[in-house]
Each structure stands twice: as structure tokens, then as C-alpha cells.
Design a protein around this motif. Structure first.
Motif, PDB file in Angstrom:
ATOM      1  N   PHE A 256       0.945  -1.395  -0.033  1.00  0.00           N
ATOM      2  CA  PHE A 256      -0.098  -0.158  -0.162  1.00  0.00           C
ATOM      3  C   PHE A 256       0.835   1.196   0.087  1.00  0.00           C
ATOM      4  O   PHE A 256       0.611   2.168  -0.593  1.00  0.00           O
ATOM      5  CB  PHE A 256      -0.916   0.021   1.345  1.00  0.00           C
ATOM      6  N   VAL A 275     -11.958   0.420   2.088  1.00  0.00           N
ATOM      7  CA  VAL A 275     -12.791   0.268   3.446  1.00  0.00           C
ATOM      8  C   VAL A 275     -13.631   1.516   3.477  1.00  0.00           C
ATOM      9  O   VAL A 275     -14.236   1.565   4.618  1.00  0.00           O
ATOM     10  CB  VAL A 275     -11.787  -0.003   4.469  1.00  0.00           C
ATOM     11  N   ASN A 280     -17.488   4.551   6.661  1.00  0.00           N
ATOM     12  CA  ASN A 280     -18.405   5.610   6.862  1.00  0.00           C
ATOM     13  C   ASN A 280     -19.936   5.216   6.970  1.00  0.00           C
ATOM     14  O   ASN A 280     -20.707   5.942   7.557  1.00  0.00           O
ATOM     15  CB  ASN A 280     -18.471   6.404   5.382  1.00  0.00           C
ATOM     16  N   GLN A 313      -3.825   7.730   6.959  1.00  0.00           N
ATOM     17  CA  GLN A 313      -5.152   8.000   6.274  1.00  0.00           C
ATOM     18  C   GLN A 313      -6.144   8.004   7.165  1.00  0.00           C
ATOM     19  O   GLN A 313      -7.205   8.617   7.263  1.00  0.00           O
ATOM     20  CB  GLN A 313      -5.372   7.153   4.893  1.00  0.00           C
ATOM     21  N   TRP A 317      -6.047  11.788   8.480  1.00  0.00           N
ATOM     22  CA  TRP A 317      -6.872  12.287   7.566  1.00  0.00           C
ATOM     23  C   TRP A 317      -8.315  12.109   7.971  1.00  0.00           C
ATOM     24  O   TRP A 317      -9.147  13.170   7.972  1.00  0.00           O
ATOM     25  CB  TRP A 317      -6.580  11.831   6.144  1.00  0.00           C
ATOM     26  N   ARG A 318      -8.610  10.973   8.204  1.00  0.00           N
ATOM     27  CA  ARG A 318     -10.157  10.743   8.262  1.00  0.00           C
ATOM     28  C   ARG A 318     -10.726  11.486   9.571  1.00  0.00           C
ATOM     29  O   ARG A 318     -11.971  12.283   9.411  1.00  0.00           O
ATOM     30  CB  ARG A 318     -10.304   9.307   8.300  1.00  0.00           C
ATOM     31  N   TYR A 370     -16.492   4.265  -7.393  1.00  0.00           N
ATOM     32  CA  TYR A 370     -15.051   4.506  -6.472  1.00  0.00           C
ATOM     33  C   TYR A 370     -14.150   4.810  -7.614  1.00  0.00           C
ATOM     34  O   TYR A 370     -13.801   4.737  -8.629  1.00  0.00           O
ATOM     35  CB  TYR A 370     -14.715   2.950  -5.971  1.00  0.00           C
ATOM     36  N   HIS A 372      -9.835   6.082  -6.511  1.00  0.00           N
ATOM     37  CA  HIS A 372      -8.879   6.038  -5.498  1.00  0.00           C
ATOM     38  C   HIS A 372      -8.425   7.678  -5.263  1.00  0.00           C
ATOM     39  O   HIS A 372      -8.625   8.490  -6.095  1.00  0.00           O
ATOM     40  CB  HIS A 372      -7.745   5.221  -5.590  1.00  0.00           C
ATOM     41  N   ARG A 376      -9.137  11.187  -7.580  1.00  0.00           N
ATOM     42  CA  ARG A 376     -10.051  12.173  -7.120  1.00  0.00           C
ATOM     43  C   ARG A 376      -9.220  13.719  -6.934  1.00  0.00           C
ATOM     44  O   ARG A 376      -9.810  14.523  -7.246  1.00  0.00           O
ATOM     45  CB  ARG A 376     -10.772  11.647  -5.764  1.00  0.00           C
ATOM     46  N   LEU A 377      -8.085  13.332  -6.563  1.00  0.00           N
ATOM     47  CA  LEU A 377      -7.292  14.553  -6.160  1.00  0.00           C
ATOM     48  C   LEU A 377      -6.466  15.186  -7.260  1.00  0.00           C
ATOM     49  O   LEU A 377      -6.694  16.368  -7.504  1.00  0.00           O
ATOM     50  CB  LEU A 377      -6.348  14.532  -4.789  1.00  0.00           C
ATOM     51  N   ASP A 404     -18.709   6.179  -1.040  1.00  0.00           N
ATOM     52  CA  ASP A 404     -18.226   6.647   0.299  1.00  0.00           C
ATOM     53  C   ASP A 404     -18.645   8.077   0.586  1.00  0.00           C
ATOM     54  O   ASP A 404     -18.149   8.271   1.692  1.00  0.00           O
ATOM     55  CB  ASP A 404     -16.805   6.312   0.507  1.00  0.00           C
ATOM     56  N   ALA A 405     -19.336   8.852  -0.287  1.00  0.00           N
ATOM     57  CA  ALA A 405     -19.421  10.159   0.245  1.00  0.00           C
ATOM     58  C   ALA A 405     -20.565  10.486   0.944  1.00  0.00           C
ATOM     59  O   ALA A 405     -21.799  10.235   0.852  1.00  0.00           O
ATOM     60  CB  ALA A 405     -19.569  10.799  -1.206  1.00  0.00           C
ATOM     61  N   PHE A 406     -20.291  11.285   2.079  1.00  0.00           N
ATOM     62  CA  PHE A 406     -21.023  11.981   2.916  1.00  0.00           C
ATOM     63  C   PHE A 406     -20.406  13.242   3.116  1.00  0.00           C
ATOM     64  O   PHE A 406     -19.169  13.225   3.181  1.00  0.00           O
ATOM     65  CB  PHE A 406     -20.964  11.158   4.470  1.00  0.00           C
ATOM     66  N   GLU A 410     -16.532  14.316   2.368  1.00  0.00           N
ATOM     67  CA  GLU A 410     -16.637  14.709   0.942  1.00  0.00           C
ATOM     68  C   GLU A 410     -16.300  16.313   1.024  1.00  0.00           C
ATOM     69  O   GLU A 410     -15.468  16.759   0.398  1.00  0.00           O
ATOM     70  CB  GLU A 410     -17.946  14.589   0.109  1.00  0.00           C
ATOM     71  N   MET A 417      -9.050  20.603   0.045  1.00  0.00           N
ATOM     72  CA  MET A 417      -8.009  20.030  -0.373  1.00  0.00           C
ATOM     73  C   MET A 417      -7.879  20.199  -2.001  1.00  0.00           C
ATOM     74  O   MET A 417      -6.696  20.682  -2.541  1.00  0.00           O
ATOM     75  CB  MET A 417      -7.805  18.349   0.046  1.00  0.00           C
TER      76      MET A 417
HETATM   77  P1  FAD Z   1      -7.447   4.001   0.874  1.00  0.00           P
HETATM   78  O1  FAD Z   1      -6.285   4.585   0.023  1.00  0.00           O
HETATM   79  O2  FAD Z   1      -7.136   2.557   1.276  1.00  0.00           O
HETATM   80  O3  FAD Z   1      -7.386   4.640   2.238  1.00  0.00           O
HETATM   81  C1  FAD Z   1      -7.606   3.946   3.495  1.00  0.00           C
HETATM   82  C2  FAD Z   1      -8.675   4.826   4.135  1.00  0.00           C
HETATM   83  O4  FAD Z   1      -8.220   6.265   4.829  1.00  0.00           O
HETATM   84  C3  FAD Z   1      -9.923   5.223   3.353  1.00  0.00           C
HETATM   85  O5  FAD Z   1     -10.829   4.119   3.492  1.00  0.00           O
HETATM   86  C4  FAD Z   1     -10.487   6.417   4.046  1.00  0.00           C
HETATM   87  O6  FAD Z   1     -11.250   6.186   5.279  1.00  0.00           O
HETATM   88  C5  FAD Z   1      -9.260   7.169   4.862  1.00  0.00           C
HETATM   89  N1  FAD Z   1      -8.823   8.362   3.921  1.00  0.00           N
HETATM   90  C6  FAD Z   1      -7.968   8.324   3.049  1.00  0.00           C
HETATM   91  N2  FAD Z   1      -7.771   9.556   2.715  1.00  0.00           N
HETATM   92  C7  FAD Z   1      -8.641  10.415   3.280  1.00  0.00           C
HETATM   93  C8  FAD Z   1      -9.044  11.647   3.411  1.00  0.00           C
HETATM   94  N3  FAD Z   1      -8.259  12.582   2.471  1.00  0.00           N
HETATM   95  N4  FAD Z   1     -10.189  12.316   4.054  1.00  0.00           N
HETATM   96  C9  FAD Z   1     -10.752  11.171   4.678  1.00  0.00           C
HETATM   97  N5  FAD Z   1     -10.289   9.824   4.932  1.00  0.00           N
HETATM   98  C10 FAD Z   1      -9.337   9.482   4.074  1.00  0.00           C
HETATM   99  N6  FAD Z   1     -13.273   9.731   1.051  1.00  0.00           N
HETATM  100  C11 FAD Z   1     -14.507   9.323   1.826  1.00  0.00           C
HETATM  101  O7  FAD Z   1     -14.423   8.451   2.543  1.00  0.00           O
HETATM  102  N7  FAD Z   1     -15.673   9.888   1.092  1.00  0.00           N
HETATM  103  C12 FAD Z   1     -15.496  11.125   0.410  1.00  0.00           C
HETATM  104  O8  FAD Z   1     -16.623  11.390  -0.011  1.00  0.00           O
HETATM  105  C13 FAD Z   1     -14.300  11.317   0.016  1.00  0.00           C
HETATM  106  N8  FAD Z   1     -14.248  12.665  -1.020  1.00  0.00           N
HETATM  107  C14 FAD Z   1     -13.019  12.782  -1.560  1.00  0.00           C
HETATM  108  C15 FAD Z   1     -13.145  13.912  -2.266  1.00  0.00           C
HETATM  109  C16 FAD Z   1     -11.831  14.404  -3.044  1.00  0.00           C
HETATM  110  C17 FAD Z   1     -12.097  15.566  -4.028  1.00  0.00           C
HETATM  111  C18 FAD Z   1     -10.642  13.712  -2.370  1.00  0.00           C
HETATM  112  C19 FAD Z   1      -9.360  14.172  -3.011  1.00  0.00           C
HETATM  113  C20 FAD Z   1     -10.813  12.867  -1.582  1.00  0.00           C
HETATM  114  C21 FAD Z   1     -11.836  12.310  -1.065  1.00  0.00           C
HETATM  115  N9  FAD Z   1     -11.991  11.307  -0.037  1.00  0.00           N
HETATM  116  C22 FAD Z   1     -13.101  10.763   0.351  1.00  0.00           C
HETATM  117  C23 FAD Z   1     -10.624  10.865   0.419  1.00  0.00           C
HETATM  118  C24 FAD Z   1     -10.298   9.570  -0.191  1.00  0.00           C
HETATM  119  O9  FAD Z   1      -9.999   9.898  -1.693  1.00  0.00           O
HETATM  120  C25 FAD Z   1     -11.161   8.176   0.093  1.00  0.00           C
HETATM  121  O10 FAD Z   1     -11.178   8.117   1.325  1.00  0.00           O
HETATM  122  C26 FAD Z   1     -10.319   7.044  -0.395  1.00  0.00           C
HETATM  123  O11 FAD Z   1     -10.118   7.154  -1.836  1.00  0.00           O
HETATM  124  C27 FAD Z   1     -11.098   5.676  -0.400  1.00  0.00           C
HETATM  125  O12 FAD Z   1     -10.588   4.655  -1.048  1.00  0.00           O
HETATM  126  P2  FAD Z   1     -10.029   3.576  -0.040  1.00  0.00           P
HETATM  127  O13 FAD Z   1     -10.945   3.124   1.128  1.00  0.00           O
HETATM  128  O14 FAD Z   1      -9.487   2.585  -0.991  1.00  0.00           O
HETATM  129  O15 FAD Z   1      -8.806   4.389   0.509  1.00  0.00           O
END
Ligand code: FAD
Ligand code: DLZ
Ligand code: SF4
Length: 517
Positions: A256, A275, A280, A313, A317-318, A370, A372, A376-377, A404-406, A410, A417
Motif C-alpha cells: 500500500f 474500506v 463511513n 489515512q 486524515w479521516r 469508486y 482512489h 480524485r485529487l 463513500d461520500a458523506f 467529502e 484539499m
Molecule cells: P485507502 O487509500 O485505502 O485509504 C484508507 C482509508 O483512509 C480510506 O478508506 C479512508 O477512510 C481514509 N482516508 C484516506 N484519505 C482520506 C482523506 N483525504 N479524507 C478522509 N479519509 C481518508 N473519502 C471518503 O471517505 N468519502 C468521500 O466522500 C471522499 N471524497 C473525496 C473527495 C476528494 C476531492 C478527495 C481528494 C478525496 C476524497 N476522499 C473521500 C478521500 C479518499 O479519496 C477516499 O477516502 C479513498 O479514496 C477511499 O478509498 P479507499 O478506502 O480504498 O482508501
């Protein structure tokens, strides 16, 4: 207000993103006396046009959770979406349930979105009974912890909050020192995916009868929403979510860290965990997710850069974005500090921009609900930033299209960001990048109709001329930001004719995309 009669039932509310056995609204529940209310309502499915997979995920998880409660002897009053008497809104359904059960009081857990919190706060007066709104204890930091940390600070940098969280929870600590001597191993986490390395596929979750019934309902009720249902593969119970987590920890977490920022053609999920939906909506708790990653590291099964990168993360971040959301609301999403006013191009809903990186991210968003983080960024978010798209329209898109959007998660990610629309509250500089970044981190450019090496003329990559147009447009806004010194220096050194040509190109491109349907 009359004192509650201890013999009368308590009406306990469970919302669609609160499917957790440990929910505070369910603490001290008396199965012989109380009723749990769960409501499928159209209003929550359409306040933005949610992706059909997101609606199906939430309704299926709710139905499974209700069944699990009932199997423990709990009385659940479950309102289905297609119930003819359904008023299709939270307030209407709570009022009907109060009339049915005549509870002594209503107990809820604070919701994840400001608008719902506002609605809930009106219930005590409207219903004439005590309404207790309890803290959401599923997070690792309570809102007071964030407020105390943030109060009086000029800058709210995640990195410093994260260190406080490491100290407070003890994750990846050796006494008072961070495991391995450093707080952050991000510098090791920026590798593109090498040729021949195939990320393991995430596990499959065959839809059971409940999920099949719900997907048919969603297909019937929301046919116009963006997104396909056929790729639905989300865990809908706590047991499935745990299986998904365990498979991530074993198969993908070891890599990862290395490939956290990679982009790759045809690889939608890479080594990411997937996850976020389970976290969420409450099928997993952040503590168990971090503990699983730490245990794998302590057992020597994953390297430190992977465990730390992942825990950052979730623990960093969360928790940080949730704290920031409640600290800054209401009004956080209303600022527009870069004065961005262009409409969202129609290709965000179609995936036919011709830019391969964009179309890949949008196409998989349509198919999987979905994308990653880097997609998104640094792809869809970066494009919206460079093109100066109205933050409100971008925010609505992100809230609608991801499973996952709330809003609590979000909004800071999009507004702060990706778009820098909060004037730098969240990020010390805009995450703006040219095509070179996208080319370095992945392989989309090799098969794109645009040429990533060109910034002007036929076939020039739009990310290149939009990037320099963005830097030039905001040169004054960024003049005092030391973290923008490098691009501003680049701008100063650039031949004026080259900059002028790129800005003309950007103007024509933006005109074209704005006038497309
Ligand atoms: P992984 O890359 O495996 O990361 C592990 C976990 O870390 C995620 O499941 C999540 O719970 C947490 N995490 C990682 N980055 C962030 C972050 N920046 N903010 C909060 N938690 C994070 N995440 C959401 O859960 N809901 C959204 O609506 C959302 N909208 C986003 C919008 C934009 C513009 C950007 C740039 C990011 C957003 N994210 C959001 C954050 C992040 O992109 C997602 O959490 C992540 O892509 C989910 O995939 P994963 O579970 O495979 O994450
Ligand atoms: C997102 C969502 C959807 C699509 N549907 C429902 C629903 O029918 N019933 C419900 O209780 N919750 C739903 N949700 C989740 C809510 O929107 C969420 O609880 C609020 O946004 C507060 O976070
Ligand atoms: Fe994206 Fe430009 Fe690369 Fe095409 S050339 S994939 S538009 S960065």
C-alpha cells in the motif's frame, strides 16, 4: 416539557450511515420496552443524485442491520422506500413513528451532515417530546478534542493533528516516540506501478436476496442517476466488511505504502483498501482498522512505511477532516477564495473528454462508484482546480458519485484539499499539477490522444496549458506563499510569448468545454 415516563418506550433512531452495533443511540437499549426506527426515504436518495450503487449499499446495509437487531430480540420499526404511507423525509417519518409508538423520548446519534443535524434540532419543539442527540462515539477523536487542538491556531495542518492522535491513541508508538523514529514515511510512498506487477483483485461479495431486491428497487426508482449498478461489490454487513479488511491487510497492505500515489491504466483499485464505505456507514470502526494494520506490522507481515501510510489515512486524515467539517460549519462550503465560476463540464457525467486520465477516472466512477485518492485529487480534482470550476458544482458532483461520500468527509476534501476554495485553511498550497505529474505517477499518457510533452499547439496536453494559465491567473494570490515560490519562479523565467500562447490555448479550451452540453 413533561418528565419522561420510565415505563414508556424510547424511540431510538438509526440512520443509513449508522449501521453499527456499538452506536451510541443503541446504548442502554431495553429490548422489552424500546423501538428502533429505521427509515428508507427518497429525500436522502435525491438531495443530490446519488450513484445507484451508493443508494443500494445503504439500503442493503440498513436492511441487513435491521435483521441483525431483530435476531437479537430488538423491535425494529423499519420503513421501506416503497411503503405507500412513507412521507419520504426524516422529519415526516419520525413524526409518524411518534404517533404510532407514543414514546417517552427520542434518542439519536448525531448525524454526519450539518443539514440533518439542523433538521434533528427542530424535532423537540415540533414533536413535543424530549430528543436526546448523543455524540457519535465511533470516531477516534471526539469533536471537543479537535476543537481544543484547533482553537486559536492560524493553520490547521493535518500532520500536527495526526501526531496528537498517535500520542493519544498509542498507535505505532514506542513510548512517547513514533515507531521507527519518524512520524511520517510519505517520501517512500511515491512510486509508480512497475510493469508486470499486478495488484491482487479485491474479494467478491455475491449479492444475497436482500441486495438483489434492493438493487432492483434502486434500478426502478432512480433510473436517471449517473452510474451503473452491475458492478456492485460492496460489503453490506459487518462480517463481510471484516472479510474485506482482512483480505486487504494480507494481500494489499504490504505494498500500500509504495504505490499509494500511483495511477495505472485498467487498475481501478491498485493496493488501496476499499474500506471507506464500510467505515463511513459503520460496518467497520476506525479503531479496529488501525489495530489490524498495526498488528500486521508488529507480526513482521508488512513494512513500516505501509502500516504508517495506511494508519495515517484513517487515524490522521479521516479524523482530521471530520473535526474540520464540524469546526467550520456552517459556511465552510460557501467560500470561493479563488473566484472560480465556470460550470462543471458535461464530460464529468459522461467520461468523454478525450483526456485519457480523466476519462479513466470518470469511467470507473460510473462503473464502480469508486476512484482512489490520487484520481480524485490529482486528476478530476486537479482539472477542476486548474479550470476554475465553481466549487459548489464540483462539491455536488463528488457527493453524488462516490459510494463513500458523506458531506462531513467529502466537503473538506473537495472544497479545501482539491479546490483550495477555503483560502488555505486545510492545505498550505493548492494541489495543482501539470501533465508531467500525471505522467510520472502512471501510464495513461502513453495511450492518450494528447501529448503530455507539449504545452502549446496541436495535441498539447490540456493539463499543461491549464496549469500555467492557473499559476499566471493567481500569481498575486500566491505571491506571499513560500510554498508557491517554485512555480512562481518558473512563471517569471518563462518566455513571455510561450506563456501568452499557453494562455490563449487555455482560453480557447475552456471556452470550448464551457459551451459543450
Ligand atoms: P485507502 O487509500 O485505502 O485509504 C484508507 C482509508 O483512509 C480510506 O478508506 C479512508 O477512510 C481514509 N482516508 C484516506 N484519505 C482520506 C482523506 N483525504 N479524507 C478522509 N479519509 C481518508 N473519502 C471518503 O471517505 N468519502 C468521500 O466522500 C471522499 N471524497 C473525496 C473527495 C476528494 C476531492 C478527495 C481528494 C478525496 C476524497 N476522499 C473521500 C478521500 C479518499 O479519496 C477516499 O477516502 C479513498 O479514496 C477511499 O478509498 P479507499 O478506502 O480504498 O482508501
Ligand atoms: C445517503 C443515504 C441514502 C441514499 N438513503 C438513506 C435512507 O434512505 N435512510 C437513511 O436513514 N439514510 C440514508 N442515507 C444516509 C443519510 O443521508 C445520512 O445518514 C445523512 O447524510 C447523515 O449523515
Ligand atoms: Fe492526461 Fe495529459 Fe496525460 Fe492525456 S497527456 S493522460 S490529458 S495528463
Amino acid at each position: 416539557m413533561p418528565r419522561p415516563d420510565p415505563e414508556s418506550p424510547c424511540l431510538r433512531l438509526v440512520l443509513g450511515d449508522q449501521c453499527s452495533a456499538s452506536l451510541s443511540a443503541l446504548e442502554d437499549l431495553d429490548p422489552a420496552r424500546d423501538v428502533v426506527l429505521m427509515m428508507e426515504v427518497r429525500g436522502e436518495c435525491t438531495y443530490v443524485p446519488h450513484h445507484p450503487q451508493k443508494i443500494a449499499l445503504i439500503l442493503s446495509a440498513m436492511r441487513h442491520f435491521a435483521r441483525a437487531l431483530e435476531s437479537r430480540g430488538v423491535r425494529v420499526d423499519y420503513i421501506r422506500l416503497d411503503d405507500p404511507a412513507n412521507t419520504q423525509g426524516f422529519s415526516g417519518e419520525v413524526a409518524r413513528a411518534v404517533a404510532r409508538h407514543k414514546p417517552a423520548r427520542l434518542i439519536a446519534t448525531e448525524p454526519g451532515e450539518w443539514r440533518v443535524r439542523q433538521e434533528m434540532e427542530g424535532w423537540e419543539a415540533a414533536l413535543g417530546l424530549p430528543v436526546e442527540i448523543r455524540d457519535d462515539t465511533r470516531f477516534l477523536a471526539d469533536l471537543g478534542f479537535f476543537r481544543r487542538w484547533a482553537q486559536g491556531k492560524k493553520q490547521l495542518r493535518m500532520e500536527f493533528f495526526y501526531r496528537e492522535m498517535r500520542r493519544a491513541t498509542g498507535f505505532l508508538m514506542q513510548g512517547s516516540e513514533p515507531e521507527g523514529g519518524a512520524w511520517n514515511y510519505d517520501a517512500e510512498n511515491r512510486k509508480p506501478l512497475p510493469k508486470g506487477l499486478v495488484p491482487p483483485a479485491p474479494p467478491r461479495f455475491a449479492p444475497d436476496g436482500i441486495t438483489q431486491e434492493v438493487t432492483a428497487l434502486v434500478a426502478r426508482e432512480f433510473p436517471a442517476h449517473f452510474g451503473s449498478l452491475s458492478g456492485f461489490n460492496w460489503p453490506v454487513t459487518a462480517a463481510e466488511a471484516r472479510r474485506a479488511l482482512d483480505s486487504f491487510i494480507t494481500e494489499r497492505l504490504p505494498r500500500f505504502g509504495d504505490y499509494q500515489d500511483a495511477l495505472a491504466e485498467g487498475e481501478a483499485t491498485l493496493f488501496h483498501s476499499l474500506v471507506s464505505t464500510s467505515l463511513n456507514i459503520g460496518l467497520l470502526l476506525p479503531r479496529e482498522v488501525c489495530a489490524a494494520a498495526e498488528a500486521a506490522y508488529r507480526a513482521g507481515r508488512v513494512p513500516l512505511n505501509a502500516a504508517e501510510g495506511f494508519i495515517r489515512q484513517v487515524l490522521g486524515w479521516r479524523e482530521y477532516v471530520r473535526g474540520l467539517y464540524w469546526f467550520k460549519m456552517p459556511g465552510y462550503g460557501a467560500t470561493n477564495s479563488l473566484g472560480a465560476h465556470r460550470p462543471l463540464p458535461g464530460f464529468y457525467w459522461r467520461g468523454d473528454s478525450g483526456m485519457r486520465c480523466m476519462d479513466a477516472a470518470i469511467g470507473q466512477t460510473r462503473d464502480l462508484a469508486y476512484a482512489h485518492h490520487i484520481q480524485r485529487l490529482m486528476v478530476t480534482g486537479n482539472f477542476a482546480l486548474l479550470a476554475g470550476i465553481d466549487p459548489l458544482q464540483v462539491q455536488e458532483w463528488y457527493l453524488a458519485v462516490y459510494a463513500d461520500a458523506f458531506e462531513w468527509v467529502e466537503l473538506p476534501n473537495t472544497h479545501g484539499m482539491a479546490l483550495h476554495a477555503d483560502g488555505g485553511v486545510m492545505a498550505s498550497k493548492p494541489y495543482a499539477a501539470s501533465g508531467a505529474y500525471i505522467n510520472r505517477m502512471g501510464n495513461h499518457c502513453a495511450r492518450c490522444r494528447y501529448d503530455v510533452k507539449r504545452a502549446t499547439g496541436e495535441g498539447a496536453c490540456p493539463f499543461n496549458f491549464l496549469y500555467w494559465d492557473f499559476i499566471a491567473r493567481h500569481a498575486e494570490d500566491f505571491a506571499t506563499n513560500p510554498r508557491m515560490a517554485m512555480p512562481l519562479n518558473g512563471l517569471r523565467k518563462m518566455a513571455p510569448e510561450k506563456l501568452a500562447a499557453m494562455r490563449v490555448e487555455a482560453g480557447k479550451f475552456l471556452e470550448r468545454t464551457s459551451s459543450l452540453p
